[in-house]
Design a protein around this motif. Sequence first.
Motif, PDB file in Angstrom:
ATOM      1  N   SER A 509       0.857  -1.185   0.000  1.00 54.91           N
ATOM      2  CA  SER A 509       0.000   0.000   0.000  1.00 54.91           C
ATOM      3  C   SER A 509       0.891   1.233   0.000  1.00 54.91           C
ATOM      4  O   SER A 509       1.906   1.286   0.703  1.00 54.91           O
ATOM      5  CB  SER A 509      -0.917   0.012   1.222  1.00 54.91           C
ATOM      6  OG  SER A 509      -0.168  -0.025   2.427  1.00 54.91           O
ATOM      7  N   THR A 510       0.516   2.222  -0.801  1.00 57.63           N
ATOM      8  CA  THR A 510       1.256   3.479  -0.851  1.00 57.63           C
ATOM      9  C   THR A 510       0.783   4.373   0.290  1.00 57.63           C
ATOM     10  O   THR A 510      -0.403   4.703   0.378  1.00 57.63           O
ATOM     11  CB  THR A 510       1.043   4.181  -2.195  1.00 57.63           C
ATOM     12  OG1 THR A 510       1.522   3.326  -3.242  1.00 57.63           O
ATOM     13  CG2 THR A 510       1.793   5.499  -2.238  1.00 57.63           C
ATOM     14  N   LEU A 511       1.707   4.765   1.164  1.00 56.82           N
ATOM     15  CA  LEU A 511       1.361   5.581   2.321  1.00 56.82           C
ATOM     16  C   LEU A 511       1.375   7.067   1.994  1.00 56.82           C
ATOM     17  O   LEU A 511       0.571   7.832   2.534  1.00 56.82           O
ATOM     18  CB  LEU A 511       2.334   5.295   3.472  1.00 56.82           C
ATOM     19  CG  LEU A 511       2.423   3.841   3.939  1.00 56.82           C
ATOM     20  CD1 LEU A 511       3.361   3.745   5.142  1.00 56.82           C
ATOM     21  CD2 LEU A 511       1.058   3.278   4.279  1.00 56.82           C
ATOM     22  N   ALA A 512       2.296   7.494   1.118  1.00 60.77           N
ATOM     23  CA  ALA A 512       2.399   8.917   0.795  1.00 60.77           C
ATOM     24  C   ALA A 512       3.274   9.083  -0.436  1.00 60.77           C
ATOM     25  O   ALA A 512       4.098   8.210  -0.757  1.00 60.77           O
ATOM     26  CB  ALA A 512       2.990   9.707   1.962  1.00 60.77           C
ATOM     27  N   ALA A 513       3.106  10.212  -1.134  1.00 60.44           N
ATOM     28  CA  ALA A 513       3.956  10.543  -2.278  1.00 60.44           C
ATOM     29  C   ALA A 513       4.002  12.052  -2.425  1.00 60.44           C
ATOM     30  O   ALA A 513       3.045  12.762  -2.085  1.00 60.44           O
ATOM     31  CB  ALA A 513       3.410   9.906  -3.562  1.00 60.44           C
ATOM     32  N   VAL A 514       5.134  12.551  -2.931  1.00 62.11           N
ATOM     33  CA  VAL A 514       5.292  13.986  -3.130  1.00 62.11           C
ATOM     34  C   VAL A 514       6.130  14.204  -4.381  1.00 62.11           C
ATOM     35  O   VAL A 514       7.056  13.439  -4.670  1.00 62.11           O
ATOM     36  CB  VAL A 514       5.968  14.650  -1.903  1.00 62.11           C
ATOM     37  CG1 VAL A 514       7.366  14.102  -1.662  1.00 62.11           C
ATOM     38  CG2 VAL A 514       5.994  16.164  -2.035  1.00 62.11           C
ATOM     39  N   LYS A 515       5.780  15.240  -5.167  1.00 57.23           N
ATOM     40  CA  LYS A 515       6.582  15.566  -6.343  1.00 57.23           C
ATOM     41  C   LYS A 515       7.944  16.079  -5.912  1.00 57.23           C
ATOM     42  O   LYS A 515       8.068  16.821  -4.929  1.00 57.23           O
ATOM     43  CB  LYS A 515       5.883  16.625  -7.182  1.00 57.23           C
ATOM     44  CG  LYS A 515       4.624  16.136  -7.888  1.00 57.23           C
ATOM     45  CD  LYS A 515       4.002  17.249  -8.736  1.00 57.23           C
ATOM     46  CE  LYS A 515       2.733  16.762  -9.410  1.00 57.23           C
ATOM     47  NZ  LYS A 515       2.112  17.829 -10.241  1.00 57.23           N
ATOM     48  N   VAL A 516       8.971  15.686  -6.655  1.00 57.80           N
ATOM     49  CA  VAL A 516      10.332  16.119  -6.346  1.00 57.80           C
ATOM     50  C   VAL A 516      11.027  16.575  -7.618  1.00 57.80           C
ATOM     51  O   VAL A 516      10.669  16.175  -8.728  1.00 57.80           O
ATOM     52  CB  VAL A 516      11.159  14.992  -5.671  1.00 57.80           C
ATOM     53  CG1 VAL A 516      10.656  14.730  -4.259  1.00 57.80           C
ATOM     54  CG2 VAL A 516      11.125  13.714  -6.507  1.00 57.80           C
ATOM     55  N   ASP A 517      12.032  17.423  -7.430  1.00 57.77           N
ATOM     56  CA  ASP A 517      12.853  17.927  -8.523  1.00 57.77           C
ATOM     57  C   ASP A 517      14.086  17.044  -8.636  1.00 57.77           C
ATOM     58  O   ASP A 517      15.012  17.149  -7.824  1.00 57.77           O
ATOM     59  CB  ASP A 517      13.248  19.380  -8.242  1.00 57.77           C
ATOM     60  CG  ASP A 517      14.058  19.995  -9.380  1.00 57.77           C
ATOM     61  OD1 ASP A 517      14.362  19.281 -10.359  1.00 57.77           O
ATOM     62  OD2 ASP A 517      14.410  21.196  -9.267  1.00 57.77           O
ATOM     63  N   VAL A 518      14.103  16.166  -9.619  1.00 53.91           N
ATOM     64  CA  VAL A 518      15.196  15.205  -9.726  1.00 53.91           C
ATOM     65  C   VAL A 518      16.452  15.821 -10.335  1.00 53.91           C
ATOM     66  O   VAL A 518      17.484  15.144 -10.436  1.00 53.91           O
ATOM     67  CB  VAL A 518      14.762  13.966 -10.538  1.00 53.91           C
ATOM     68  CG1 VAL A 518      13.637  13.228  -9.842  1.00 53.91           C
ATOM     69  CG2 VAL A 518      14.379  14.350 -11.959  1.00 53.91           C
ATOM     70  N   LYS A 519      16.385  17.089 -10.747  1.00 51.86           N
ATOM     71  CA  LYS A 519      17.594  17.752 -11.228  1.00 51.86           C
ATOM     72  C   LYS A 519      18.511  18.131 -10.072  1.00 51.86           C
ATOM     73  O   LYS A 519      19.666  18.502 -10.282  1.00 51.86           O
ATOM     74  CB  LYS A 519      17.225  18.989 -12.041  1.00 51.86           C
ATOM     75  CG  LYS A 519      16.492  18.653 -13.334  1.00 51.86           C
ATOM     76  CD  LYS A 519      16.125  19.916 -14.114  1.00 51.86           C
ATOM     77  CE  LYS A 519      15.368  19.571 -15.394  1.00 51.86           C
ATOM     78  NZ  LYS A 519      14.993  20.796 -16.139  1.00 51.86           N
ATOM     79  N   LYS A 520      17.975  18.039  -8.858  1.00 52.27           N
ATOM     80  CA  LYS A 520      18.762  18.321  -7.661  1.00 52.27           C
ATOM     81  C   LYS A 520      19.049  17.018  -6.929  1.00 52.27           C
ATOM     82  O   LYS A 520      18.192  16.136  -6.869  1.00 52.27           O
ATOM     83  CB  LYS A 520      18.001  19.264  -6.730  1.00 52.27           C
ATOM     84  CG  LYS A 520      17.640  20.608  -7.322  1.00 52.27           C
ATOM     85  CD  LYS A 520      16.828  21.414  -6.319  1.00 52.27           C
ATOM     86  CE  LYS A 520      16.407  22.759  -6.889  1.00 52.27           C
ATOM     87  NZ  LYS A 520      15.580  23.528  -5.906  1.00 52.27           N
ATOM     88  N   PRO A 521      20.255  16.876  -6.349  1.00 55.14           N
ATOM     89  CA  PRO A 521      20.504  15.710  -5.494  1.00 55.14           C
ATOM     90  C   PRO A 521      19.515  15.698  -4.328  1.00 55.14           C
ATOM     91  O   PRO A 521      19.137  16.747  -3.799  1.00 55.14           O
ATOM     92  CB  PRO A 521      21.939  15.912  -5.010  1.00 55.14           C
ATOM     93  CG  PRO A 521      22.552  16.846  -5.996  1.00 55.14           C
ATOM     94  CD  PRO A 521      21.440  17.742  -6.454  1.00 55.14           C
ATOM     95  N   LEU A 522      19.109  14.508  -3.906  1.00 58.82           N
ATOM     96  CA  LEU A 522      18.093  14.353  -2.872  1.00 58.82           C
ATOM     97  C   LEU A 522      18.676  13.558  -1.707  1.00 58.82           C
ATOM     98  O   LEU A 522      19.207  12.456  -1.891  1.00 58.82           O
ATOM     99  CB  LEU A 522      16.881  13.627  -3.449  1.00 58.82           C
ATOM    100  CG  LEU A 522      15.580  13.643  -2.645  1.00 58.82           C
ATOM    101  CD1 LEU A 522      15.081  15.072  -2.461  1.00 58.82           C
ATOM    102  CD2 LEU A 522      14.518  12.798  -3.348  1.00 58.82           C
ATOM    103  N   HIS A 523      18.575  14.140  -0.510  1.00 62.66           N
ATOM    104  CA  HIS A 523      18.977  13.443   0.702  1.00 62.66           C
ATOM    105  C   HIS A 523      17.782  12.648   1.225  1.00 62.66           C
ATOM    106  O   HIS A 523      16.722  13.224   1.499  1.00 62.66           O
ATOM    107  CB  HIS A 523      19.437  14.434   1.775  1.00 62.66           C
ATOM    108  CG  HIS A 523      20.644  15.227   1.395  1.00 62.66           C
ATOM    109  ND1 HIS A 523      21.922  14.897   1.803  1.00 62.66           N
ATOM    110  CD2 HIS A 523      20.771  16.347   0.636  1.00 62.66           C
ATOM    111  CE1 HIS A 523      22.780  15.780   1.324  1.00 62.66           C
ATOM    112  NE2 HIS A 523      22.109  16.668   0.604  1.00 62.66           N
ATOM    113  N   LEU A 524      17.938  11.350   1.349  1.00 61.94           N
ATOM    114  CA  LEU A 524      16.901  10.478   1.898  1.00 61.94           C
ATOM    115  C   LEU A 524      17.335  10.016   3.281  1.00 61.94           C
ATOM    116  O   LEU A 524      18.498   9.653   3.483  1.00 61.94           O
ATOM    117  CB  LEU A 524      16.677   9.270   0.999  1.00 61.94           C
ATOM    118  CG  LEU A 524      16.287   9.556  -0.451  1.00 61.94           C
ATOM    119  CD1 LEU A 524      16.121   8.250  -1.221  1.00 61.94           C
ATOM    120  CD2 LEU A 524      15.007  10.383  -0.523  1.00 61.94           C
TER     121      LEU A 524
END
Length: 583
Positions: A509-524
């Motif tokens: 089940s998908t709990l949440a999702a958000v649009k992100v800018d993949v042109k920028k590095p992303l800290h997870l």
Amino acid sequence: MKTGGRIEGGEQGVSGLGHLLLTAALFMLMTLSPLVAQKHLPLFKQFVYEGNDRVYNDFPLESDEFYNPILQGVYPDAAITRKGNDYFLVSSSFAFFPGIPIFHSNDLVNWKQIGHVLDRKSQLKVFDTGISAGIYAPAIKYNEHNDTFYLITTQFAGGIGNMVVKTKDPFQGWSDPKSLDFEGIDPSLFFDEDGKAYVVHNDAPNPGEELYEGHRVIKIWDYDLEKDQVVAGSDKIIVNGGVDLSQKPIWIEMPHIYKRYGRYYLMCAEGGTGGWHSEVIFVSDNPRGPYVPAPNNPILTQRYLHPDRPNKVDWAGHADLVEGPDGRFWGVFLAVRPNDKDRVNTGRETFILPVDWSGEWPVFENGLVPFSPKLKMPEGVENKAGKDGFFPNGNFSFVEDFKADTLDYRWIGMRGPREDFIKRTKQGMQIQPFEVNLKAVAPTSTLFHRQQHQTFTATSLLEYQPKTEKDLAGMVCYQSEHFHYIFGVTKVGKENFLVLERTEGGESSTLAAVKVDVKKPLHLQIDADGDDYRFNYSYDGETFENLGGTVSGDILSTNVAGGFIGNFIGLYATRGSDVKVTE
């Protein structure tokens, strides 16, 4: 196709200068095309793991102390051997690849991982087995009569079963496995002073003689050192059921034989590997029995203690003994540290205790009372944990930029080699995604690190631009193919999303999702405090946003997911994502 010095190109061949130009163009195409594709490969530029358990803050070490467990996280079923001043310790690895981590020490306090016993596909055939199958309960023994180390174990994969590998030097690798002709699990070798060898192991009772569920026996075989095989027809049951058959003891297993005072001591786990786990001991005048149980069994357990005791350690058992550099004995064994909801997310870990064997029977010192988080070191030993390559314990940080020539041994793959899907670059580590996802009982393109604390953060820096909705990369919390969290970047239409998915019992089940800018590095970031897990993200690495709120770590525990492991933190990529995102 090349024909008579010409390259066939449709109806008309190309020759001379045209041939050279075409060859150059083909070369440039073959050379450049991987570079074009590589920008779509996920690039992990850093990984930082930080543990912050309260118990280590509440119990700081004095100069003559060290922390217990000695190996935090999923290092179960510890076994140990000694040659001179060198100690070698191994643990189970199930379906992970490479298999059977092996550690070295000169003092039983400071340990360095020197590799894995099973590091080749010819040794480890777990590519199509469930997470809690594969390699069970290795036992390592040194035979002074032929100056050889033996490791015997059960491989529930590849049609191998019980097997043995050996080496003259554990630092230099191990042989391919030799399958052994007996059933059952948990085998261990014993080398007597007269040069004879024996195998003891857990097995089912004789057909028609099983009295209750969990009724098992311990068998012994003569072992032929020249053929590396048990001697046919030499098997004999030496323990039936356990210490007292009238009490219906369950799962007598993982036997080890030791010789002391001219007698043979048989030590086994009893009670199953959960809350009733324990260690028991028997003695005989002959390696083939009959064996008589000690009057003071069990010699190690936590099963009689108050369930709400502070800094709880539980499930203790599955032990092995060795004489230490100080002349006294020590025992390594598995136990668990449940979290605030009494769930086991850090898995079965490797603990150690001194053992008093000054009398007839060995006794684990303080093995029947609540364990202390720290122990006194053997005299003259300096605690070097986390320094000079020695394994850390307590609260510690692990920082990885993936730029070293070799990958740290703590990184492991699932059902196949790490090298099949990773590539280290000057910028970090790229993962070549497989077509399968985490639900597959197959090798996955995931690099795993154990959860080693109840309170921790794990942060990675990801550069990634997915091409299709089947592409996904990010971090995972993984207990099995049926129970896990996925926290990753994927594509929906022309947009890119960071998504949090929970899989329980194989249903997602998908709990949440958000649009992100993949042109920028992303800290997870994965941020856990006991049973509470939070999945956070950031563009600058300082200000983090949460996705999905606080979620339960229940599915990452043995209590809910079953099996024999705990939570693994993974850097993951796939071209076969089935994550559902609704814009």
